[in-house]
Design a protein around this motif. Sequence first.
Motif, mmCIF file in Angstrom:
data_model
loop_
_atom_site.group_PDB
_atom_site.id
_atom_site.type_symbol
_atom_site.label_atom_id
_atom_site.label_comp_id
_atom_site.label_asym_id
_atom_site.label_seq_id
_atom_site.Cartn_x
_atom_site.Cartn_y
_atom_site.Cartn_z
ATOM 1 N N LEU A 4 0.842 -1.191 0.000
ATOM 2 C CA LEU A 4 0.000 0.000 0.000
ATOM 3 C C LEU A 4 0.880 1.244 0.000
ATOM 4 O O LEU A 4 1.826 1.337 0.788
ATOM 5 N N VAL A 5 0.550 2.195 -0.862
ATOM 6 C CA VAL A 5 1.327 3.427 -0.956
ATOM 7 C C VAL A 5 0.371 4.612 -0.914
ATOM 8 O O VAL A 5 -0.457 4.784 -1.825
ATOM 9 N N GLU A 6 0.483 5.420 0.142
ATOM 10 C CA GLU A 6 -0.359 6.598 0.287
ATOM 11 C C GLU A 6 0.272 7.810 -0.400
ATOM 12 O O GLU A 6 1.495 7.903 -0.510
ATOM 13 N N SER A 7 -0.575 8.720 -0.820
ATOM 14 C CA SER A 7 -0.121 9.987 -1.388
ATOM 15 C C SER A 7 -1.208 11.033 -1.180
ATOM 16 O O SER A 7 -2.337 10.697 -0.806
ATOM 17 N N GLY A 8 -0.839 12.291 -1.404
ATOM 18 C CA GLY A 8 -1.821 13.363 -1.334
ATOM 19 C C GLY A 8 -1.770 14.212 -0.089
ATOM 20 O O GLY A 8 -2.509 15.192 0.032
ATOM 21 N N GLY A 9 -0.897 13.852 0.849
ATOM 22 C CA GLY A 9 -0.784 14.666 2.053
ATOM 23 C C GLY A 9 -0.113 15.996 1.756
ATOM 24 O O GLY A 9 0.379 16.234 0.658
ATOM 25 N N GLY A 10 -0.124 16.865 2.754
ATOM 26 C CA GLY A 10 0.512 18.160 2.584
ATOM 27 C C GLY A 10 0.088 19.138 3.658
ATOM 28 O O GLY A 10 -0.501 18.754 4.668
ATOM 29 N N LEU A 11 0.404 20.396 3.399
ATOM 30 C CA LEU A 11 0.068 21.486 4.321
ATOM 31 C C LEU A 11 -1.122 22.256 3.761
ATOM 32 O O LEU A 11 -1.115 22.649 2.587
ATOM 33 N N VAL A 12 -2.119 22.472 4.599
ATOM 34 C CA VAL A 12 -3.323 23.175 4.167
ATOM 35 C C VAL A 12 -3.820 24.045 5.314
ATOM 36 O O VAL A 12 -3.602 23.715 6.487
ATOM 37 N N GLN A 13 -4.474 25.137 4.970
ATOM 38 C CA GLN A 13 -5.045 26.000 6.009
ATOM 39 C C GLN A 13 -6.346 25.407 6.528
ATOM 40 O O GLN A 13 -7.036 24.657 5.817
ATOM 41 N N ALA A 14 -6.670 25.760 7.750
ATOM 42 C CA ALA A 14 -7.934 25.326 8.332
ATOM 43 C C ALA A 14 -9.095 25.726 7.414
ATOM 44 O O ALA A 14 -9.110 26.837 6.872
ATOM 45 N N GLY A 15 -10.029 24.808 7.244
ATOM 46 C CA GLY A 15 -11.154 25.027 6.346
ATOM 47 C C GLY A 15 -10.926 24.515 4.937
ATOM 48 O O GLY A 15 -11.873 24.451 4.140
ATOM 49 N N GLY A 16 -9.691 24.159 4.645
ATOM 50 C CA GLY A 16 -9.355 23.671 3.314
ATOM 51 C C GLY A 16 -9.635 22.191 3.144
ATOM 52 O O GLY A 16 -10.208 21.536 4.017
ATOM 53 N N SER A 17 -9.217 21.673 1.987
ATOM 54 C CA SER A 17 -9.489 20.280 1.628
ATOM 55 C C SER A 17 -8.228 19.608 1.112
ATOM 56 O O SER A 17 -7.332 20.261 0.560
#
Length: 124
Positions: A4-17
């Motif tokens: 299993l390989v996850e992707s798509g994480g990152g830094l986002v502001q509150a309220g974001g997606s």
Amino acid sequence: QVQLVESGGGLVQAGGSLRLSCAASGRTFSSYTMGWFRQAPGKERDFVAVINWSGSSTYYADSVKGRFTISRDNAINTVYLQMNRLKPEDTAVYFCAAHDGRRTVVPITAYDYWGQGTQVTVSS
């Protein structure tokens, strides 16, 4: 054996997606129950969401219900976690996991395979 390989994480502001993806190897992906878990620094790994083998049944932790959506595409061996209205308390490493069985709600110890995790950071 399933990888299993996850992707798509990152830094986002509150309220974001953000949308996390988990790509699985192996020809039997469609028979697995798939779950998302998260672990914040110094805390235990917690359940987030789970989806059964066909996608017909899903369950969520109360803390994410109404904000997160789990889905899967068995044709491309991928499970997703759509995360909306993110909060700083959602900050954690997110893991996907596979359970070789037809039951949807199972204890964390029943999961057979785990990804390496992807970091999600939500700033206030």
